[in-house]
Design a protein around this motif. Structure first.
Motif, short mmCIF file in Angstrom:
data_model
loop_
_atom_site.label_atom_id
_atom_site.label_comp_id
_atom_site.label_asym_id
_atom_site.label_seq_id
_atom_site.Cartn_x
_atom_site.Cartn_y
_atom_site.Cartn_z
N ARG A 316 19.95 -8.59 -23.88
CA ARG A 316 20.37 -8.98 -25.22
C ARG A 316 21.88 -8.79 -25.34
O ARG A 316 22.59 -9.66 -25.80
CB ARG A 316 19.65 -8.15 -26.28
N ARG A 317 22.38 -7.68 -24.86
CA ARG A 317 23.79 -7.36 -25.00
C ARG A 317 24.27 -6.75 -23.70
O ARG A 317 23.67 -5.80 -23.19
CB ARG A 317 23.94 -6.36 -26.16
N ARG A 319 28.19 -6.07 -22.49
CA ARG A 319 29.61 -6.32 -22.67
C ARG A 319 30.41 -5.81 -21.49
O ARG A 319 30.03 -4.84 -20.82
CB ARG A 319 30.10 -5.62 -23.95
N GLY A 505 27.51 -24.74 -22.34
CA GLY A 505 27.28 -24.90 -23.76
C GLY A 505 26.24 -23.93 -24.26
O GLY A 505 26.39 -23.29 -25.29
N VAL A 506 25.17 -23.82 -23.49
CA VAL A 506 24.04 -23.02 -23.96
C VAL A 506 24.27 -21.55 -23.62
O VAL A 506 24.94 -21.21 -22.65
CB VAL A 506 22.75 -23.56 -23.32
N ARG A 508 24.36 -18.05 -22.30
CA ARG A 508 24.28 -17.66 -20.90
C ARG A 508 22.92 -17.06 -20.54
O ARG A 508 22.41 -17.25 -19.43
CB ARG A 508 25.38 -16.63 -20.65
N ARG A 509 22.33 -16.34 -21.50
CA ARG A 509 21.07 -15.66 -21.20
C ARG A 509 19.93 -16.65 -21.03
O ARG A 509 19.01 -16.44 -20.24
CB ARG A 509 20.76 -14.66 -22.33
N SER C 52 23.68 -26.84 -26.88
CA SER C 52 23.55 -25.62 -27.67
C SER C 52 22.08 -25.34 -27.91
O SER C 52 21.35 -26.17 -28.42
CB SER C 52 24.26 -25.78 -29.01
N ASP C 53 21.66 -24.16 -27.52
CA ASP C 53 20.23 -23.88 -27.65
C ASP C 53 19.84 -23.65 -29.11
O ASP C 53 18.69 -23.81 -29.48
CB ASP C 53 19.81 -22.70 -26.79
N ARG C 265 33.62 -19.22 -26.58
CA ARG C 265 32.97 -18.13 -27.30
C ARG C 265 32.45 -17.08 -26.32
O ARG C 265 32.56 -15.89 -26.53
CB ARG C 265 31.83 -18.67 -28.15
N GLN C 266 31.89 -17.56 -25.20
CA GLN C 266 31.37 -16.63 -24.21
C GLN C 266 32.52 -15.85 -23.56
O GLN C 266 32.41 -14.65 -23.32
CB GLN C 266 30.61 -17.42 -23.14
N ASP C 269 33.56 -13.10 -25.77
CA ASP C 269 32.66 -11.96 -25.67
C ASP C 269 32.95 -11.16 -24.40
O ASP C 269 32.88 -9.94 -24.39
CB ASP C 269 31.21 -12.43 -25.68
N VAL C 288 26.80 -13.34 -33.77
CA VAL C 288 26.70 -11.89 -33.89
C VAL C 288 25.24 -11.49 -34.04
O VAL C 288 24.75 -10.57 -33.39
CB VAL C 288 27.52 -11.38 -35.10
N ARG C 289 24.53 -12.21 -34.87
CA ARG C 289 23.11 -11.89 -35.09
C ARG C 289 22.29 -12.13 -33.84
O ARG C 289 21.28 -11.49 -33.61
CB ARG C 289 22.55 -12.71 -36.25
N GLY C 290 22.72 -13.07 -33.01
CA GLY C 290 21.98 -13.37 -31.78
C GLY C 290 22.40 -12.48 -30.62
O GLY C 290 21.93 -12.66 -29.50
N GLY C 291 23.33 -11.56 -30.85
CA GLY C 291 23.75 -10.68 -29.77
C GLY C 291 24.72 -11.33 -28.81
O GLY C 291 24.87 -10.89 -27.67
N GLN C 292 25.39 -12.41 -29.26
CA GLN C 292 26.31 -13.08 -28.34
C GLN C 292 27.76 -12.72 -28.60
O GLN C 292 28.63 -13.07 -27.82
CB GLN C 292 26.14 -14.59 -28.47
N LEU C 293 28.05 -12.05 -29.73
CA LEU C 293 29.41 -11.61 -30.02
C LEU C 293 29.33 -10.23 -30.65
O LEU C 293 28.33 -9.88 -31.28
CB LEU C 293 30.09 -12.58 -31.00
N PRO C 294 30.39 -9.41 -30.48
CA PRO C 294 30.39 -8.10 -31.12
C PRO C 294 30.56 -8.27 -32.63
O PRO C 294 31.10 -9.29 -33.08
CB PRO C 294 31.63 -7.43 -30.51
#
Lengths: 554, 222, 405
Positions: A316-317, A319, A505-506, A508-509, C52-53, C265-266, C269, C288-294
């Motif tokens: 999920r995370r 960093r 685009g999509v 990474r996970r 974009s998923d 964006r990635q 992060d 942020v809510r999806g856990g892709q950004l702090p």
């Protein structure tokens, strides 16, 4: 029947080439308008793209050959060898695109390698800026190609070692006082090389023209030639240019073949002179350790790429610069199931159909050949592997477009078949020709007709190579990007097209989950190919244990 | 009662034109054994494979094969009804002993087929081995399974090509006796180089005499 | 015998029904009940960017709803660049494939729409006849797509504006103008943008061009007219001078580029860049809510505003399932679908509807959406109009010629 099979096989090749040649010289104006050659040659990206393709393709091929020989010389006869040879088939089974994505996760400035040692060893609290991936000079692509193609050449070489009687040669050479490295270079390599030359040519053609890996790992600006042509082909205004470029690419590959031939002659000449020198060479302790290190590095980076895919798909995370994900989740798999399942089902249905059709057609051909009803023309099957995919498929797509065949499921299967059949037929041909005809005769004498002998005796006896060939067909089909993309008209999304088009685009996970799934299908096929024949045999043997626990008699 | 096996005017030449046999004729009555002897490379095995129709297509062969009043040399192998036993037993490794025996059976109800297989195993001293993997059998057991498999396919004649040479000496005599008993109602053609294999009452034909080369008019050979 | 004769063609057409010709009754202005009736059982091949998923997930929900409500099957054909699909349609037009096309509905705007309109690849003015079109905002960017008049040939789907996302923990005060951005990268700031013709990259250089030519009234005027009328070299000269200075200082030194806005964006992060580009003011919330950004990220725009536009869906002239395509276009415009799309948990894209025109229950749907502190605060920064559609390709080609080799 012979003509039907050969015709079905040659039909897309001939029409495909024609469909590439004609638009490039201004025919078929309805599909492609304008003058192909002058447009592509005056494109500012042309020369840089050619240079980049040559650079990545040739360097990667030289490295593949060097690493293959290095593993043979340094690792053969050591304990590491078992690991190397056991890991070859799974490494081969993992699709190119999946390895490429895993490699990106590994070697980026913010990738796992840097995360593992930062900031403790490097002092980097933020990713370093000294390099980027993909880099502008194509080194990321070269690394990817080397990781993917070395196992292929190594496997081809290993299958020849027995025929070459390597151990005896080494013994004789060493009793004459030659160092092991010299034994290899003077006694074995000159005989091994002609036997792996064709595989090397296939690898060279692939490295010069690959599309999916170049999209993921190659520089984008300018891209390699085949990627540039891909950007041009779908626009009617530049289709002629794309076709002309594809022809020139085929010419470039042919030129590289010729260069390789000249280089080969030259090296053979030098080697022959040096063989007469009688120099015995030094021991090769350091060289050997170095070689083992490189081979180990290759294995580990492939394994690490796969592990990273798996990790990211449950992350999920994670960093920078954490060495480990801080939060895990199943969501990438569960909440994105629809993104994963549809392409997986399409991939699987195409792969299984292609594997079945390839097996049946290969069996038909080899049976006809065995009964002298078909000529033995192994060279023909290599054609699709030696002609660059873009050169062939641009034209084949134009033909399909013309007849309205594009977008049909069967067209995609047919085109995949073109690329799986060579492998299937070449794997089976060896087994077919080696099978003692006595088995068939014994069954015939007992009164079994042709079909019964085939079904009850020949095919079961060849179960192992049949399963291997089916697994290879599945692996090859699952990895096909360009045929699915060009002939599927967007209607058949496989894991390969999904992975490549949505990369960048999509999330990474989710990309990681897609790549895991794409690797899993061929790996499963390989495992099943390994286990199924054993399971069949064990059914016979289980009766032995249950009915008569007697040990095996002399 | 079975018919006699008759070979008329057989000529065999290698693809190179070299002569193996020429003008060879013989006949074998039911219950009679004819031993074909000669040095190795004299074409004994080629004669057998020509008889069964499994010879290399490049072999130049002419002559007729008769089973009683039926000429069989134009029939496909599986219709000739000639049982063949070779030095290698060719027990199908992916089938159990029982499946191997069933493979040769022609017709009959399931029950009668099972009955025949079980009975033949009992007769051969192999009772209860129906479900065994052939790989777990001893040499002597394999030889017996191979022979009863051939006999279960109801052959009209039996062709044996060095069937005993793979066995150790102790077993040989036992298997020989077993074979001659089992094959007593059939014409038997035995190929061997070992005189001890040949039963006392058998007729012996020796080949290996020099004969004239084939006049190869076909341009593709040589 | 005569019966057989009649039977055979029927049999054939039944066999070939998947590939052969059908005559469809619906026209762009057909009665809506007729459209709904014909749509039932049809499959819409919706060609849309599949990168974009979130969007893909949203479309998966649309597929489910269309199936239960209208008996329409949605197949999302994911494409990398919709320009390729326009190219395929042009090819189909050239070979005279006027029926049974592969594309029923496509996601489009700007230059691609201009090309379709120019080459008559659109079906007709269906958009104004959709029942939900009455709620659509009265806005210039909906009536004209990149200065090209829409004329009902495409139906609006969503609004967008170029925004920047930064991590407030790493960069406290991000650059808020083109000049400040240059200063920022000179002082070790990490930045890169997707190489044109990637959509975000093209928009970014348009943004720079507008900002750098803001002082010249004639240049600003020229940008709203077809590029053929303008002195392209003179107007773009400041842009190239700016980029020449910017590129060596970018991540990848102007030689290796991100491939999309999502990739920036990635990279944000990962810490490889400090500023990400997005065309969605609410993307950061969703990420942020999806856990892709702090959760320290914030969204902002340049002080003088950033480019905004509307994107649309359109039906090609040779579409196979036109009725179902209309039903889907209408559903995409429904308050329910638009409100769902505006939710950052789902997609988080501004709506094209005028919320004031909706009834209370539907207004509540929009009011319930929580944008969070990460999104662009409502009311910040003005929206700049897109240059005329013809500038897109001209700028892309000029960029590629200068930096793409």
């Amino acid at each position: 029947m012979v003509w039907l099979l050969a015709g079905l096989f040659l039909f897309p090749i001939i029409l495909g080439l024609a469909g590439t040649v004609l638009p490039s010289i201004g025919w078929l104006p309805t599909i492609a308008t304008g003058q192909g050659f002058s447009v592509i040659l005056s494109d500012p990206r042309w020369l840089p793209a050619v240079a980049l393709s040559l650079q990545t393709g040739i360097i990667a091929t030289v490295l593949v050959l060097a690493l293959t020989l290095l593993s043979l010389i340094c690792v053969h006869d050591t304990r590491l060898w078992q690991w190397v040879s056991a890991s070859l088939p799974p490494m081969l089974a993992v699709p190119h695109a999946a390895i490429a994505v895993g490699l990106l996760f590994l070697i980026s400035p913010s990738g796992a390698l840097v995360r593992l040692v930062s900031p403790e060893l490097t002092g980097w609290a933020r990713p370093p800026t000294q390099w980027v991936v993909p880099d502008a000079n194509g080194w990321s692509l070269i690394i990817g190609l080397v990781i993917k193609e070395t196992p292929f050449l190594l496997l081809a070489a290993v299958s020849q070692l027995q025929a070459l009687n390597v151990d005896a040669s080494l013994r004789i050479g060493r009793t004459l006082g030659y160092s092991p490295a010299r034994c290899w270079s003077r006694l074995i390599l000159p005989r091994l090389y002609p036997r792996i030359r064709l595989t090397l040519l296939i690898i060279l053609a692939f490295n010069l023209t690959v599309v999916d890996m170049a999209l993921l790992l190659g520089p984008g600006n300018p891209p390699t030639l085949s990627v540039l042509l891909m950007a041009l082909v779908n626009d009617p205004d530049s289709r002629a240019a794309a076709s002309a470029g594809a022809l020139l690419l085929a010419g470039l590959v042919a030129l590289c073949f010729a260069l390789m031939y000249l280089l080969e002659r030259w090296i053979a000449g030098v080697a022959a002179r040096r063989r007469r020198s009688g120099a015995r060479g030094q021991g090769f302790g350091v060289f050997r350790t170095l070689g083992q290190g490189v081979v180990l590095g290759l294995l580990l980076s492939c394994a690490a790429s796969l592990v990273l895919l798996l990790m990211w798909s449950f992350t999920r995370r994670w960093r920078f610069p954490d060495a480990w994900p801080s939060e895990w989740t199943l969501q990438n798999w569960t909440s994105r199931a629809d993104v994963l399942i549809d392409p997986a089902v399409t991939t699987l249905s195409i792969a299984l159909t292609v594997a079945l059709v390839s097996l049946v057609s290969a069996i038909m051909w080899l049976e006809l050949e065995r009964r002298a009803l078909a000529p033995r023309i192994d060279g023909m099957w290599f054609l699709p592997l030696l002609i660059p995919q873009v050169s062939l498929l641009f034209g084949w797509q134009a033909v399909a477009l013309w007849f309205g065949w594009d977008g049909h499921w069967w067209t995609v299967v047919y085109t995949h078949w073109l690329y799986t059949l060579p492998y299937v037929i070449l794997i089976l041909a060896v087994a077919w020709r080696e099978l003692d005809p006595g088995w068939g005769h014994a069954a015939q004498v007992l009164g079994a007709g042709y079909w019964r002998v085939l079904w009850k005796i020949r095919l079961p006896l060849l179960l192992r190579p049949l399963c291997q060939a089916a697994a290879v067909a599945v692996a090859v089909s699952v990895a096909q990007y360009l045929p699915t993309l060009l002939l599927g008209a967007g209607r058949h999304q496989t894991l390969a097209t999904e992975l490549v088009t949505s990369f960048g685009g999509v999330d990474r996970r989710v990309i990681a989950a897609l790549a895991v799934l794409q690797s899993l299908l061929p790996l499963l096929a390989f495992v099943m190919a390994l286990l199924y024949p054993r399971w069949r045999m064990s059914r016979v043997q289980q009766h032995v244990k249950s009915i008569n626990p007697q040990p095996v008699l002399p | 009662m079975q018919d006699e096996l008759r070979i008329e005017n057989l000529g065999l030449h290698l693809p190179t034109g070299q002569c193996l046999v020429q003008g060879l004729s013989f006949s074998i009555k039911a219950g009679q054994v004819l031993a074909l002897m000669g040095p190795s490379g004299s074409g004994k095995s080629s004669i057998l494979s020509w008889l069964t129709g499994t010879a290399d297509a490049r072999l130049h062969a002419r002559g007729d094969i008769w089973l009683g009043s039926q000429q069989i040399n134009n029939l496909p192998t599986e219709k000739r009804r000639l049982g063949l036993m070779l030095q290698q037993d060719y027990l199908f490794p992916h089938m159990s002993v029982g499946d191997n025996l069933h493979f040769g059976l022609r017709g009959g109800t399931r029950q009668s087929r099972n009955q025949r297989v079980s009975q033949s195993l009992i007769d051969a001293g192999l009772a209860g081995m129906e479900h065994r993997d052939p790989a777990t059998l001893s040499g002597g057991q394999r030889a017996r399974v191979s022979l009863i498999r051939t006999l279960l396919s109801d052959p009209c004649a039996l062709l044996l090509d060095e069937p005993f040479s793979g066995l150790d000496t102790a077993l040989r005599e036992q298997i020989r006796r077993f074979t001659w008993t089992a094959a007593q109602n059939l014409p038997v053609l035995l190929v061997t180089h070992d005189l001890a294999d040949v039963p006392a009452e058998a007729e012996i034909v020796t080949i290996g005499e020099p004969c004239s080369e084939l006049d190869l008019t076909e341009p593709q050979v040589q | 015998m005569p019966t057989y004769r009649r039977f055979i063609p029927v049999l054939f057409s039944a066999l070939l029904s998947s590939v052969a010709t059908h005559t469809y009754a619906v026209e762009p202005d057909s009665d809506w009940d007729t459209v709904l009736e014909e749509a039932r059982g049809q499959t819409v091949y919706f060609n849309a960017w599949g990168g974009s998923d979130r969007i893909n997930n949203y479309l998966a929900w649309v597929a489910k709803e269309l199936d239960t409500r209208h008996g329409v099957t949605l197949e999302h054909v994911k494409v990398g660049d919709i320009a390729e699909v326009v190219g395929q349609l042009e090819a189909a037009k050239l070979v005279g494939r006027n029926e049974d096309g592969n594309v029923d509905l496509m996601w489009i705007n700007g230059e691609n729409f201009a090309a379709m309109k120019r080459n008559e690849l659109t079906w007709g003015p269906f958009a104004t006849h959709l029942p939900n079109s009455r709620y659509v905002k009265d806005s210039p960017s909906i009536k004209a797509d990149f200065s090209v008049s829409v004329d009902g040939l495409e139906s609006p789907w969503g609004g967008a504006q170029l925004v920047f996302i930064h991590d407030s923990a790493a960069v406290a005060s991000p650059p808020r103008s083109a000049d400040a951005l240059l200063e920022f990268v000179r002082g070790d700031g990490r930045f890169s943008y997707p190489a044109p013709p990637a959509f975000h990259g093209t928009t970014f250089i348009k943004q720079l061009l507008i900002e750098l030519s803001a002082e010249s009234a004639s240049s600003t005027q020229a940008l709203s007219e077809p590029v053929e009328k303008a002195d392209f070299n003179a107007i773009t000269e400041p842009l190239w001078r700016y980029l020449d200075a910017l590129h060596p200082l970018l991540r990848g030194a102007g030689k290796s580029w991100p491939t999309s806005g999502e990739m920036t964006r990635q990279l944000l992060d990962d810490g490889e860049v400090d500023i990400a580009l997005s065309f969605n003011p609410n993307e950061a919330s969703a990420a942020v809510r999806g856990g892709q950004l702090p959760d320290t990220v914030r969204t902002y725009v340049f002080d003088n505003g950033t480019i905004g536009n509307t994107h649309f869906v359109t039906i090609p002239w040779n579409a196979t399932a036109k009725a179902a395509a209309m039903v889907m276009s209408d559903f995409l415009l429904s308050p329910e679908a638009q409100a769902r799309k505006a939710d950052p948990e789902i997609w988080g894209e501004p709506t094209v509807l005028d919320v004031a025109l909706l009834d209370e229950a539907d207004q509540a749907r929009f009011n319930d959406v929580d944008l969070g502190v990460w999104a662009l605060p409502i009311g910040t920064g003005s929206v700049l109009p897109e240059p005329h559609a013809s500038w897109t390709v001209a700028l892309e080609n000029a960029w590629i010629e200068r930096y793409g080799q």
